[in-house]
Enzyme design. Structure first.
Site, PDB file in Angstrom:
ATOM      1  N   THR A  94      21.279  46.577  42.573  1.00 21.78           N
ATOM      2  CA  THR A  94      21.527  47.927  42.096  1.00 21.78           C
ATOM      3  C   THR A  94      20.008  48.497  41.668  1.00 21.78           C
ATOM      4  O   THR A  94      19.762  49.369  41.561  1.00 21.78           O
ATOM      5  CB  THR A  94      22.278  47.712  40.688  1.00 21.78           C
ATOM      6  OG1 THR A  94      21.785  46.651  40.072  1.00 21.78           O
ATOM      7  CG2 THR A  94      23.754  47.665  41.047  1.00 21.78           C
ATOM      8  N   THR A  95      19.181  47.624  41.178  1.00 22.58           N
ATOM      9  CA  THR A  95      17.772  47.945  41.043  1.00 22.58           C
ATOM     10  C   THR A  95      16.966  48.402  42.117  1.00 22.58           C
ATOM     11  O   THR A  95      16.366  49.459  42.354  1.00 22.58           O
ATOM     12  CB  THR A  95      16.900  47.071  40.181  1.00 22.58           C
ATOM     13  OG1 THR A  95      17.669  46.517  39.116  1.00 22.58           O
ATOM     14  CG2 THR A  95      15.642  47.551  39.608  1.00 22.58           C
ATOM     15  N   ASP A 387      27.329  39.352  38.900  1.00 20.91           N
ATOM     16  CA  ASP A 387      26.433  39.899  40.012  1.00 20.91           C
ATOM     17  C   ASP A 387      26.384  38.695  41.161  1.00 20.91           C
ATOM     18  O   ASP A 387      26.747  38.972  42.388  1.00 20.91           O
ATOM     19  CB  ASP A 387      24.879  40.037  39.551  1.00 20.91           C
ATOM     20  CG  ASP A 387      24.596  41.489  39.006  1.00 20.91           C
ATOM     21  OD1 ASP A 387      25.687  42.028  38.688  1.00 20.91           O
ATOM     22  OD2 ASP A 387      23.567  41.905  38.948  1.00 20.91           O
TER      23      ASP A 387
END
Lengths: 527, 536
Positions: A94-95, A387
């Protein structure tokens, strides 16, 4: 003559260069915000909510950070959205997706300043993205056939994912947990079946995976604390006062004695219901709804363990693990499927009592109990584990694996550079810019680890000039290393999603040449 | 402000509270209106064509929309000026009628207004301008019919349709995979089209989107998707040869509409009521089972007890399905919507070859696919994409493409795109102008100039020299007497023949653009007095 206002009073309009600048500034600001969390040595952020209690969250999960921001810039919103989608779709990266999109826009800004039309940049980016994907595709490793090796791959991926999180100290332990949990799912991506229970106390190392199922409930008073060979009925039914559902019914009586009679009838009804339930030949009854004292007592008398208030998820999971069906009527005991398990017992974790179901029939679900020093640590640990689980469950379905540590970016950048040299026309500038944006990711990883990024990336580039090189940044030793030997892998699906959504988002923002903001809706004053 | 006086010299008040209103009259009013109209057109001008840019719109609630669809931009723009609102209406009516060309129509109207302004400055009366425009638009429409070409397509030869849809899609952000999307649109339209009657009911095409995946994963489903899952987590996830009962009554005890009360005053009553209640649930489920249904789709909710009974009898069920979806399911499966359990009969059940539940991504999102329906006329286009804005924009683009395909089925005449039709019309109108005596001649000539502004905007957006390119193409058209030369937006090469580049637009779309734009401009020109409440 002055041009009249076309838009409403508070609405604003920004055109051309100004609009583009607003988008770039917004997008790059967001990127810079999450940039420092990238990589194994990335830093965390503290988020303080504006709500009551000002709850504090400590995290380095990109999606979590971005979700909690209140953003007004429309371009920034696009980036937040892609990060959210990445989270829903593959769970990790996501980053990276935001950073890559931001870097693409940063490069585009320079090109626009050099008077290259955004459309040209877009078409260059598209070609580059396609080329990068193909380059990566050629270098993927697929160990689908070999179960042993595949498990090793999963292990590596889990370790790589976890190494950037708070769990990095015990990453081997947790990677093992995550891989075991996902392997039990047997290809399903339904992560609901993996339950995560957080209990403060102890250290992260004390966390464990339990094969059975743990329900965060207490056993009713006076009921057996331990049942072997349990037959479980999982139910969703009212066990308080079973109200009459026919519309408009109400009780109207004319004397106290009648009240007593009806009360008696109600009690009788409940007793009958309990009898029916007992007639299933069970010794454990789990209900989603409340169980009143009276039926609880009846169950206790019959030596049945009754658990009330198991929430929806708990019930579904329990039904899944024990193989029983969720019942709401109890008239035909012979055809209701009951759940089975070898042993139900009350266990203590820290100071809390939990109910443990072990030796369950279907091994699909399991429970991970997280222990840790504080709620913040536990929350972050849960997010990290989530995650890892997401990535693993996706990898089970799409078994292609690539190396990590900036290796994929360098491979792609090399191919894209090659393409830029072959492409005539202005597009080649855009393609070159794309490769620069890709290289920015290993640069940031190195920077975050406090290494000399310029030197490392240059070394890396030189290494990659050779065919079939496995070099990437080894953050631990602070040098260029062989990623295959170090066992740093990532899922191909995640990398592909990062590449495609970042390009798509950058493209979308680049195409905009005008921003029209409507007047914000007036909130009514509650004073 | 106009003041009238009676015979004693006292002023009368014509407008109520006239001091508080601003009023513009005569040429001032016209100029103000024209400048407002032009301002709107200018916003859209950069969105025209395959290299047009997008607009980012932020709604009052802070949601972001990114689009280059003219109708959507104008609708969300929060316009306050009256004339600008007319332009918004204009684009919307093009959207309703044709579905595509919503940007072009506004740009055209803006250009007509701009030309009118110049004529007004030369002292030509607005009505004369309006009349001239009217004549010119008639000439242009006739000319379009003249240069239009019929083209043949059938269920087997869909290539021309695909090409036309591709022209529409090429101006959108989805142009990266315009070919597959165009094919999907054409297939969808053809499967619901009634080729005999030349009619297409677009309501039968459902466009659904879900974030995640990539644009290339967009697919056409011959059936319906419903964003719901089975009511009980343990019901079967896949049903072959489903017989579907479509219900609009809840699995709950009845709620009579008249107010009533059931009084319980004895123990017996309490018990009978309870038995009735149980029987009621049992009956409902039994009824569905008896008629042979293997799947129940219900508009309302289920009681927990009913839910379990359904599960128990192995009757999968879906609850809370919306009214529109319910109708579509009924059409697709050939079933009837049943409002009461008593009316359930085997004939009223719908049929589908396969019903399955599919889950997406890492969240618990599930969707129900109903495929191989008895009546395959209802289809669903299922869009995937990287983010929410992308999905929304793709939905709009697909809508445009569907409309274009539908228009072609209604009327298979096409004109060539890339501004070639406008240039050709402009030449024809220019030539016709000389034949008209009187002031209208100027207006007609101005109309021809306005027609040029569309290809000019196209060229400008594509990064070409607008005037140079336009004059080159124009001279080429006249020289070779070939109306197919247009602006080479895609930078394909030196050959500007749109027929070879396969850039088509529908004839009715183009005609409608010219007619609608002319009408609105006429309306704006006729206004000579604007009275509005002044701000404070």
């Amino acid at each position: 003559m002055a041009i009249e206002r076309i838009l409403k009073d508070d609405a604003s309009e920004e055109k051309g260069e100004r609009a583009r600048m607003a988008s770039f500034v917004g997008a790059i600001a967001i990127t810079d915000l999450v940039k420092t969390t990238l990589g194994p040595k990335g830093m965390d952020k503290i988020l303080q909510s504006t709500g009551r209690g000002q709850a504090v969250t400590v995290t380095n999960d990109g999606a979590t950070i971005l979700k909690s921001l209140h953003i007004d810039n429309p371009a920034a919103k696009v980036l937040i959205d892609i990060s959210k989608v990445q989270d829903d779709e593959v769970g990790d990266g996501t980053t990276s997706v935001v950073v890559l999109a931001g870097e693409l826009l940063r490069e585009a800004e320079k090109l626009v300043a050099a008077k290259i039309h955004p459309m040209t940049i877009i078409s260059g980016y598209r070609m580059a993205a396609e080329c990068a994907r193909n380059a990566l595709l050629q270098r993927v490793v697929d160990n689908k056939e070999n179960a042993e090796k595949f498990k090793l791959d999963l292990m590596k991926i889990a370790m790589t994912t976890l190494s950037s999180k708070i769990l990095s100290q015990d990453k081997v332990h947790f990677a093992q947990l995550a891989v075991d949990a996902v392997m039990r799912l047997k290809g399903s991506t339904n992560l609901e079946a993996i339950q995560i229970i957080k209990k403060p106390g102890g250290s992260l190392k004390d966390s464990f995976l339990d094969e059975g199922f743990i329900l965060d409930k207490k056993i009713g008073l006076g009921q057996p604390k331990r049942i072997e060979n349990a037959k479980i009925l999982v139910a969703n039914t009212a066990m308080d006062t079973d109200k009459v559902k026919i519309y408009g019914a109400r009780v109207r009586v004319d004397s106290m004695s009648k009240v007593a009679e009806i009360e008696g009838a109600e009690k009788e009804k409940m007793r009958e219901k309990v009898q029916k339930i007992i007639a299933h030949g069970i010794n454990c009854f789990v209900n989603r709804q409340l169980i009143y004292n009276f039926p609880e007592e009846l169950f206790a008398d019959a030596g049945i363990l009754a658990i009330e208030h198991a929430d929806f998820d708990g019930i579904e999971r329990l039904a899944l693990v024990t193989g029983g069906e969720i019942a709401s009527t109890f008239d035909n005991p012979e055809s209701v499927k009951l759940g089975h398990c070898k042993l139900i017992e009350e266990i203590m974790i820290g100071e809390d009592k939990l109910i443990h179901f072990s030796g369950v029939e279907m091994g699909q679900a399991c429970t991970i109990v997280l222990r840790g020093a504080s709620h913040h640590v536990l929350d972050e640990a849960e997010r990290s584990l989530h995650d890892a689980l997401c990535v693993l469950s996706q990898t089970v379905n799409d078994t292609r694996v690539v190396l990590g540590g900036g290796w994929p970016e360098m491979v792609m950048a090399k191919a894209v550079d090659e393409l830029a040299r072959q492409t005539p026309g202005k597009k080649s500038h855009a393609i070159e810019a794309f490769s620069r944006a890709l290289v920015a990711i290993p640069t940031i990883i190195a920077d975050n680890a406090g290494l000399d990024s310029a030197d490392l990336v240059a070394q890396l580039r030189a290494e990659h000039h050779k065919e079939g090189c496995n070099a990437g940044i080894d953050v631990i030793s602070g040098s260029v290393g062989d990623m295959a030997e170090l066992g740093i892998s990532e899922s191909f699906k995640v990398k592909q999603a990062v590449l495609l959504s970042a390009t798509e988002a950058a493209e979308m923002i680049l195409r905009v040449d005008e921003i029209i903001t409507c007047a914000p809706r007036k909130r009514e004053d509650r004073m | 402000m106009a003041l009238a006086f009676d015979e004693y010299g006292r002023p009368f008040i014509i407008l109520k509270e006239q001091e508080q209103k601003t009023r513009l009259r005569g040429i001032e009013a016209q100029k103000a209106n024209i400048s407002a109209g032009k301002a709107v057109a200018r916003i859209l001008q950069t969105s025209l064509g395959p290299k047009g840019m997008d607009k980012m719109l932020q709604s009052p609630d802070g949601d972001v929309t990114i689009t280059n669809d003219g109708a959507t931009i104008l609708e969300q723009m929060d316009v306050d000026n009256q004339i600008a609102k007319l332009m918004v209406e204009l684009s919307r009516s093009q959207d309703y009628e044709i579905g595509d060309g919503t940007t072009g129509v506004v740009v055209m109207a803006g250009a007509l207004l701009e030309q009118a302004e110049r004529l007004l400055e030369r002292g030509i009366h607005p009505i004369r301008i309006a009349e001239g425009y009217e004549m010119a638009s008639r000439i242009a429409v006739e000319h379009l019919e003249h240069i239009a070409q019929k083209f043949d397509f059938g269920p087997t030869n869909v290539e021309p349709l695909v090409q036309t849809c591709m022209t529409t899609l090429s101006s959108k952000i989805v142009n990266r995979c315009k070919r597959p999307l165009a094919e999907i649109s054409v297939k969808a339209v053809l499967s619901v089209a009634d080729l005999e009657r030349k009619d297409v009911n677009l309501d039968l095409i459902k466009v659904e989107g879900k974030v995640g995946g990539k644009l290339e994963d967009t697919e056409l489903i011959y059936g319906i998707t419903v964003d719901k899952d089975m009511s009980h987590p343990q019901m079967p996830k896949q049903i072959q040869d489903a017989k579907i009962a479509i219900l609009t009554c809840p699995f709950e005890p009845p709620k009579p509409k008249t107010k009533h009360k059931v009084d319980i005053d004895t123990v017996e009553k309490f018990q009978t009521l309870r038995q009735q209640e149980q029987k009621y649930f049992d009956d409902m489920v039994q009824k569905c089972k008896d008629v042979g249904a293997t799947l129940v789709i219900c508009q309302w909710g289920f009681d927990d007890e009913a839910n379990h009974l359904l599960m128990h009898r192995n009757l999968p069920a879906v609850r809370w399905v919306g009214g529109v979806e319910l109708e579509l399911i009924a059409i697709a499966t050939g079933g009837r919507i049943v409002p009461r359990f008593q009316e359930l009969t085997p004939e009223k059940l719908g049929r589908a070859g396969l019903v399955r539940e599919k889950s997406f991504g890492t969240t618990k999102d599930k969707m129900l696919y109903i495929e191989h329906c008895a009546n395959s006329r209802a289809v669903t286009i299922f869009i995937r994409g990287g983010n929410k804005m992308m999905i929304e924009e793709t939905k709009r683009s697909i809508h445009d493409a569907l409309c274009v395909a539908r228009n072609l089925i209604r009327n298979n005449s096409i004109v060539y795109g890339g501004g070639s039709a406008e240039i050709s019309c402009s030449i024809a109108v220019e030539a016709a102008a000389d034949k008209y005596p009187g002031v209208e001649q100027y207006a007609i000539r101005a109309f021809a100039d306005a027609l040029d502004s569309v290809p000019m905007a196209l060229a400008e957006n594509s990064g070409l020299q607008p005037i140079e390119t336009l004059s080159a193409v124009k001279s080429q058209q006249i020289e070779e007497n070939n109306p197919h030369f247009g602006i080479d937006c895609n930078d394909v090469g030196t050959n500007d023949d749109m027929r070879e580049q396969n850039v088509f637009e529908t004839l009715i779309g183009k005609q409608q653009q010219i007619l609608l734009a002319t009408q609105v401009v006429k309306m704006i020109l006729k206004i000579d007095d604007v009275i509005s409440p002044s701000d404070y």
